[in-house]
Each structure stands twice: as structure tokens, then as C-alpha cells.
Design a protein around this motif. Structure first.
Motif, short mmCIF file in Angstrom:
data_model
loop_
_atom_site.label_atom_id
_atom_site.label_comp_id
_atom_site.label_asym_id
_atom_site.label_seq_id
_atom_site.Cartn_x
_atom_site.Cartn_y
_atom_site.Cartn_z
N ASN A 1 27.93 -7.97 63.54
CA ASN A 1 28.06 -8.26 64.98
C ASN A 1 28.80 -9.55 65.28
N SER A 2 29.13 -10.31 64.26
CA SER A 2 29.83 -11.58 64.48
C SER A 2 31.31 -11.34 64.73
N THR A 3 31.89 -12.18 65.56
CA THR A 3 33.34 -12.12 65.80
C THR A 3 34.02 -13.38 65.28
N ASN A 4 33.25 -14.28 64.70
CA ASN A 4 33.80 -15.54 64.19
C ASN A 4 34.50 -15.35 62.85
N ILE A 5 35.43 -16.24 62.56
CA ILE A 5 36.02 -16.35 61.23
C ILE A 5 35.43 -17.62 60.62
N TYR A 6 34.86 -17.49 59.43
CA TYR A 6 34.15 -18.60 58.81
C TYR A 6 34.94 -19.18 57.64
N ASP A 7 34.92 -20.50 57.53
CA ASP A 7 35.52 -21.18 56.38
C ASP A 7 34.60 -21.07 55.17
N MET A 8 33.30 -21.19 55.42
CA MET A 8 32.33 -21.16 54.33
C MET A 8 31.07 -20.45 54.80
N ILE A 9 30.56 -19.59 53.93
CA ILE A 9 29.34 -18.85 54.23
C ILE A 9 28.39 -18.99 53.05
N PHE A 10 27.15 -19.34 53.35
CA PHE A 10 26.11 -19.41 52.33
C PHE A 10 25.19 -18.21 52.51
N VAL A 11 24.91 -17.52 51.42
CA VAL A 11 24.03 -16.35 51.46
C VAL A 11 22.81 -16.64 50.60
N ASP A 12 21.66 -16.66 51.24
CA ASP A 12 20.39 -16.85 50.55
C ASP A 12 19.48 -15.73 51.04
N ALA A 13 19.56 -14.59 50.39
CA ALA A 13 19.04 -13.36 50.99
C ALA A 13 17.84 -12.75 50.28
N TYR A 14 17.12 -13.53 49.52
CA TYR A 14 15.95 -12.95 48.85
C TYR A 14 14.84 -12.69 49.85
N ASP A 15 14.18 -11.56 49.68
CA ASP A 15 13.06 -11.25 50.56
C ASP A 15 11.78 -11.86 49.97
N GLY A 16 10.66 -11.59 50.57
CA GLY A 16 9.39 -12.17 50.12
C GLY A 16 8.96 -11.71 48.74
N ASP A 17 9.53 -10.60 48.27
CA ASP A 17 9.20 -10.08 46.93
C ASP A 17 10.21 -10.50 45.89
N ASP A 18 11.04 -11.49 46.21
CA ASP A 18 12.03 -12.02 45.28
C ASP A 18 13.09 -10.99 44.90
N ILE A 19 13.46 -10.16 45.86
CA ILE A 19 14.47 -9.12 45.64
C ILE A 19 15.68 -9.40 46.51
N PHE A 20 16.85 -9.35 45.90
CA PHE A 20 18.12 -9.48 46.62
C PHE A 20 18.53 -8.06 47.01
N PRO A 21 18.46 -7.72 48.30
CA PRO A 21 18.67 -6.33 48.72
C PRO A 21 20.00 -5.75 48.24
N HIS A 22 19.94 -4.53 47.75
CA HIS A 22 21.11 -3.83 47.23
C HIS A 22 22.21 -3.71 48.28
N LYS A 23 21.83 -3.54 49.54
CA LYS A 23 22.83 -3.38 50.60
C LYS A 23 23.66 -4.65 50.81
N LEU A 24 23.20 -5.77 50.24
CA LEU A 24 23.94 -7.02 50.40
C LEU A 24 24.85 -7.33 49.21
N TRP A 25 24.89 -6.43 48.23
CA TRP A 25 25.80 -6.68 47.12
C TRP A 25 26.49 -5.43 46.58
N HIS A 26 26.15 -4.28 47.09
CA HIS A 26 26.84 -3.07 46.63
C HIS A 26 28.30 -3.14 47.08
N PRO A 27 29.26 -2.85 46.19
CA PRO A 27 30.68 -2.99 46.53
C PRO A 27 31.14 -2.17 47.74
N ASP A 28 30.46 -1.07 48.02
CA ASP A 28 30.85 -0.23 49.17
C ASP A 28 29.98 -0.47 50.40
N SER A 29 29.20 -1.54 50.38
CA SER A 29 28.26 -1.78 51.48
C SER A 29 28.97 -2.24 52.75
N THR A 30 28.36 -1.92 53.86
CA THR A 30 28.84 -2.38 55.16
C THR A 30 28.86 -3.90 55.20
#
Length: 201
Positions: free
Chosen positions: A48-77
């Protein structure tokens, strides 16, 4: 990832915390005013963002210490949208990854072994954000005291030189990090992170 709480913004970009803690003002020396942290569904936010970012930090672990597959699958949205929102010439993404190797480094080791999971995530980010033949690179550095690995994917790193190798990349990063520390008056040195467990992806 260790950012100051006062940099947290709501979805409408208002500050979540009105006044920074004294320790944040001392440690971050005003840099916290230029950092925007959003705690949100990463996919929804970037799509939903329309900005262009110079730098993005991703810290996406959930409470069960899992990095969701949808955030790293090569064909993911998410990765496709992230690629579109990242500055095409110099955009950089830093991803916090937990070490997934079966071997634990000794107290003398500074390199965390890269397990299959971290390797797959790193390759996916590099392939989508830089491309197999694109101008840019990806590398990981170890953060052994918390058993984490930071993945850095940056666009615009010229690889045409016949001298392009690990040492060339490290020397360039050291030079630029010293410049960055000076320009931004960073309260910490980037050098220790670059020297520790550097691996080209």
C-alpha cells in the motif's frame, strides 16, 4: 534490531511516542528524528505504500520466532512490492535473520555458520531485489552475541571490475562506512559489523 522506541510511527506517520528517552537522545544524537519505524503487517504496508525508500530494515519474526514464508519466497507479493518501492539506483535492504545452523560457534569464533534457511532467504532477496545479473550485491554479517545474521542487499554496487572479489567489497564498504560515520556523526562504528563474519551471497 535495536532502534530507538521514539522513532516508532503509527500508520498515519504520527509519532507513537511523543518525547524520546534521554538515553536515545544521547546515543542517537538526533539520528532518531530521521528514522521512521512502522510496526505493521509488512506485506500490507509495502503493497500500500507509494514511497520510494533509500533504505528499508526488515525485522519480521513473529512471536514463535518464525520468519514468514510470504516475506521471503521469490514469487511473493511482498518481495515484488519491496523491489518496486526500493530506490532503483542505490536502495538498500537490511534483513534481521536468526542463525539456523546446527553448529554453535565457540566463544572465539566470530562467524556464525550460514544454515540452509538463512541461505535460502538471502538468495531470494538478492535474486528479486538485484537480479541475477543486476548491478548490486548481497552479503551477510554475523551478530554472534544474539545469534543473529544481518543480510544486506544493496543496489548500484558496480561489479564490472575485473578486481571484484570479497576483499574489494570489504575495502569499499570500510571506506564508505567511515564516510557515512563522519557525515551522519554516528554514535557507533560500522567497522566492527563489517569485519565480523562477512559472507558474500
Amino acid at each position: 534490531m535495536g532502534f530507538p522506541a521514539c522513532s516508532l510511527k503509527t500508520q498515519s506517520a504520527d509519532k507513537a511516542v511523543s518525547k524520546p528517552e534521554t538515553i536515545d537522545e544521547i546515543m542517537w544524537k538526533g539520528i532518531h528524528e530521521r528514522i521512521y519505524l512502522y510496526e505493521a503487517d509488512a506485506e500490507e504496508f509495502i503493497v500500500n505504500s507509494t514511497n520510494i525508500y533509500d533504505m528499508i530494515f526488515v525485522d519480521a519474526y513473529d512471536g514463535d520466532d518464525i520468519f514468514p514464508h510470504k516475506l521471503w519466497h521469490p514469487d511473493s507479493t511482498f518481495l515484488k512490492a519491496l523491489s518496486n518501492r526500493l530506490h532503483p539506483k542505490h536502495g538498500t535492504v537490511v534483513v534481521n535473520l536468526h542463525s539456523d545452523s546446527d553448529t554453535v560457534p565457540s566463544s572465539l569464533e566470530q562467524i556464525l555458520p550460514m544454515g540452509k534457511y538463512v541461505s535460502q532467504v538471502s538468495r531470494a532477496y538478492k535474486d528479486v531485489l538485484v537480479g541475477k545479473e543486476g548491478s548490486g550485491l548481497a552479503f551477510t554479517v554475523a551478530v554472534p552475541w544474539v545469534c543473529n545474521t544481518s543480510l544486506v542487499v544493496c543496489r548500484g554496487f558496480d561489479k564490472d571490475s575485473e578486481y571484484f572479489d570479497r576483499d574489494f567489497v570489504i575495502n569499499t564498504l570500510i571506506s564508505k562506512s567511515l564516510e557515512l560515520e563522519h557525515v551522519m556523526d554516528l554514535p557507533f562504528s560500522c567497522l566492527e559489523y563489517i569485519k565480523r563474519g562477512f559472507i558474500l551471497v
